[in-house]
Design a protein around this motif. Sequence first.
Motif, short mmCIF file in Angstrom:
data_model
loop_
_atom_site.label_atom_id
_atom_site.label_comp_id
_atom_site.label_asym_id
_atom_site.label_seq_id
_atom_site.Cartn_x
_atom_site.Cartn_y
_atom_site.Cartn_z
N SER A 127 0.85 -1.19 0.00
CA SER A 127 0.00 0.00 0.00
C SER A 127 0.88 1.25 0.00
CB SER A 127 -0.91 0.01 1.23
OG SER A 127 -1.76 -1.12 1.21
N VAL A 128 0.63 2.13 -0.95
CA VAL A 128 1.50 3.28 -1.21
C VAL A 128 0.77 4.58 -0.91
CG1 VAL A 128 2.83 4.48 -3.00
CG2 VAL A 128 2.69 1.97 -3.02
N GLY A 129 1.47 5.49 -0.23
CA GLY A 129 0.99 6.84 -0.04
C GLY A 129 1.90 7.80 -0.79
N ILE A 130 1.32 8.67 -1.63
CA ILE A 130 2.10 9.58 -2.47
C ILE A 130 1.88 11.02 -2.02
CG2 ILE A 130 2.47 10.47 -4.81
CD1 ILE A 130 1.61 7.81 -5.91
N ALA A 131 2.98 11.72 -1.76
CA ALA A 131 2.92 13.14 -1.45
C ALA A 131 3.47 13.91 -2.65
CB ALA A 131 3.75 13.45 -0.21
N GLY A 132 2.61 14.71 -3.29
CA GLY A 132 2.99 15.45 -4.48
C GLY A 132 2.37 14.83 -5.71
N LEU A 133 1.43 15.55 -6.32
CA LEU A 133 0.74 15.02 -7.50
C LEU A 133 0.96 15.94 -8.70
CD1 LEU A 133 -2.70 13.62 -6.26
CD2 LEU A 133 -0.74 12.35 -7.15
N GLY A 134 2.20 16.32 -8.91
CA GLY A 134 2.55 17.05 -10.12
C GLY A 134 2.69 16.10 -11.28
N THR A 135 3.52 16.46 -12.24
CA THR A 135 3.70 15.63 -13.43
C THR A 135 4.16 14.22 -13.08
OG1 THR A 135 4.27 17.59 -14.73
CG2 THR A 135 4.94 15.47 -15.62
N VAL A 136 5.13 14.12 -12.19
CA VAL A 136 5.66 12.80 -11.84
C VAL A 136 4.69 12.03 -10.96
CG1 VAL A 136 7.53 11.57 -10.68
CG2 VAL A 136 8.03 13.58 -12.10
N GLY A 137 4.12 12.70 -9.94
CA GLY A 137 3.18 12.02 -9.05
C GLY A 137 2.00 11.44 -9.80
N ALA A 138 1.41 12.24 -10.69
CA ALA A 138 0.30 11.74 -11.50
C ALA A 138 0.77 10.62 -12.41
CB ALA A 138 -0.30 12.88 -12.32
N GLY A 139 2.01 10.72 -12.89
CA GLY A 139 2.55 9.66 -13.74
C GLY A 139 2.71 8.35 -13.00
N VAL A 140 3.08 8.41 -11.72
CA VAL A 140 3.21 7.19 -10.91
C VAL A 140 1.84 6.54 -10.71
CG1 VAL A 140 3.82 6.28 -8.63
CG2 VAL A 140 5.32 7.94 -9.75
N VAL A 141 0.83 7.35 -10.37
CA VAL A 141 -0.52 6.81 -10.19
C VAL A 141 -0.99 6.15 -11.49
CG1 VAL A 141 -2.93 7.39 -9.74
CG2 VAL A 141 -1.12 8.51 -8.42
N ARG A 142 -0.76 6.82 -12.60
CA ARG A 142 -1.20 6.29 -13.90
C ARG A 142 -0.49 4.98 -14.22
NH1 ARG A 142 0.07 10.30 -16.47
NH2 ARG A 142 -1.93 11.36 -16.36
N LEU A 143 0.82 4.94 -14.01
CA LEU A 143 1.59 3.73 -14.32
C LEU A 143 1.15 2.56 -13.46
CD1 LEU A 143 3.86 2.42 -15.90
CD2 LEU A 143 5.49 3.33 -14.22
N LEU A 144 0.92 2.79 -12.18
CA LEU A 144 0.48 1.71 -11.30
C LEU A 144 -0.91 1.20 -11.67
CD1 LEU A 144 1.79 3.03 -7.86
CD2 LEU A 144 2.58 0.99 -9.09
N GLN A 145 -1.73 2.08 -12.23
CA GLN A 145 -3.06 1.66 -12.66
C GLN A 145 -3.02 0.93 -14.00
OE1 GLN A 145 -5.21 5.39 -12.62
NE2 GLN A 145 -5.68 5.27 -10.43
N GLU A 146 -2.33 1.51 -14.97
CA GLU A 146 -2.35 0.96 -16.32
C GLU A 146 -1.53 -0.32 -16.45
OE1 GLU A 146 -1.09 4.11 -18.89
OE2 GLU A 146 -2.98 5.23 -18.70
N ASN A 147 -0.46 -0.45 -15.69
CA ASN A 147 0.39 -1.64 -15.76
C ASN A 147 0.27 -2.49 -14.51
OD1 ASN A 147 1.22 -0.60 -18.18
ND2 ASN A 147 3.40 -0.54 -17.70
N ALA A 148 -0.90 -2.44 -13.89
CA ALA A 148 -1.10 -3.13 -12.60
C ALA A 148 -0.76 -4.61 -12.66
CB ALA A 148 -2.53 -2.92 -12.11
N ALA A 149 -1.19 -5.29 -13.72
CA ALA A 149 -1.00 -6.74 -13.80
C ALA A 149 0.48 -7.11 -13.91
CB ALA A 149 -1.78 -7.31 -14.97
N ILE A 150 1.20 -6.43 -14.82
CA ILE A 150 2.61 -6.78 -15.01
C ILE A 150 3.44 -6.37 -13.80
CG2 ILE A 150 3.27 -4.63 -16.21
CD1 ILE A 150 5.01 -6.39 -18.04
N ILE A 151 3.06 -5.27 -13.16
CA ILE A 151 3.78 -4.84 -11.95
C ILE A 151 3.55 -5.84 -10.83
CG2 ILE A 151 3.82 -3.08 -10.12
CD1 ILE A 151 3.24 -1.01 -12.39
N ALA A 152 2.32 -6.32 -10.66
CA ALA A 152 2.04 -7.30 -9.62
C ALA A 152 2.81 -8.60 -9.86
CB ALA A 152 0.53 -7.58 -9.57
N ALA A 153 2.92 -8.99 -11.13
CA ALA A 153 3.65 -10.21 -11.45
C ALA A 153 5.13 -10.07 -11.10
CB ALA A 153 3.48 -10.55 -12.92
N ARG A 154 5.68 -8.90 -11.36
CA ARG A 154 7.10 -8.69 -11.11
C ARG A 154 7.37 -8.39 -9.64
NH1 ARG A 154 8.02 -5.43 -16.80
NH2 ARG A 154 8.38 -7.32 -18.05
#
Length: 429
Positions: free
Chosen positions: A6-33
Amino acid sequence: MNGELSVGIAGLGTVGAGVVRLLQENAAIIAARAGRPVRVVAVSARDRTRDRGVSLEGIRWVEDPLVLATDPAVDVVVELIGGASGAARDLVEAALAAGKPVVTANKALIAQAGGDLAGLIRGGPGIRFEAAVAGGIPVIKALREGLGANRIASVSGIFNGTCNYMLTRMRDEKMEFADVLAEAQALGYAEADPSADIDGVDTAHKLAILAAIAFGRQVDFGAVHVEGIRRISAVDIAFADELGYRIKLLGIARASEAGIETRVHPAMVPENSALAKVDGVNNAVVISGEPVGDIVIQGRGAGAGPTASAVVADLIDLARGRQTPMLGMAPDALRSEASVPMAAHRGAYCLRLMVLDQPGVIADVTAVLRDHGISLETMLQRGRSPGDVVPVVIITHETDEAAMAAALVQIAALPAVQEPPALIRIEQA
């Protein structure tokens, strides 16, 4: 280890929003790895109403980022606020003090407060910062883990995409510095206040971190010699091209018997070298080690995608339970290497002068260089324009930085020299 991370993110600028998006869009492959799901459960930022182009549905909003440090529902804190002090440092210190791992992209914080933060780590995974240097290029992992068996001799490279873009445009389009800076700002490559980039500070932060890992010592940002690209002109770019060089802003960390030298400055590199071919917003890192030899890693050094990629790579390591000391070895194993001052540097130089075209000028300049033990390899002067100001370019053989600095003071005082001399070091990168 079997439940989600479980991740808590402080800062939702370009990079913060990018992290949220990546964890959502690549959730399956990230979970596998990662061996388990990695999910954002809480976020904190200044403006709750701003549209960041990513879904925050099901994610808890926290007004005070410090709450993430002690929130029992948060396994790891991702700090993407930025800055070496203030809320970013307060959050990281609070999380480490609470025994909670931290992932950050904050190079200024690691470079300027890395030693203090290391002192707060009480076992466990501590702090990870792959995204702090060279964006998506996994250079920290390469140095700290992949090259762990090597004795590193040097780490050098292009660590700032903004400056590299500007120097590329100046060469390709024959643009002046001020014009290309305005273009970079309009395109979003340069900030409204571009000082950290163009004055070399951003590169220096990154170099200080890499030098610490490469040479097994504490981070020493204060030891880095820093120069930027403000004084590079279209004339410099053109003469470098004619001489078979490209001008790049380099970060260079090198070990010698005298200690560790760390320096950031514009440099002329041979046009057939690996770094000369790295253009636009790309970064590149050259690592020289024994027994591996020389390796080159290059790619995009900034932006939402590359930086988010590095942040999530650290989260995957945490999910897998991989533990590596902050600087690659235990704190009590770090060495106290001496820092070599810039005045002790030895190398070749390119000196560009703007002088009155009149008899005796070149003789006066070469006499000063002779008196300081500096020998010339090449000199260029194009055309004749008696009484007008013309450029003269001199390439020296290898000499001492201290001698060159003393010679420049005398050359600048010559009546025929109309502008402060421009000095660019030559590196055989």
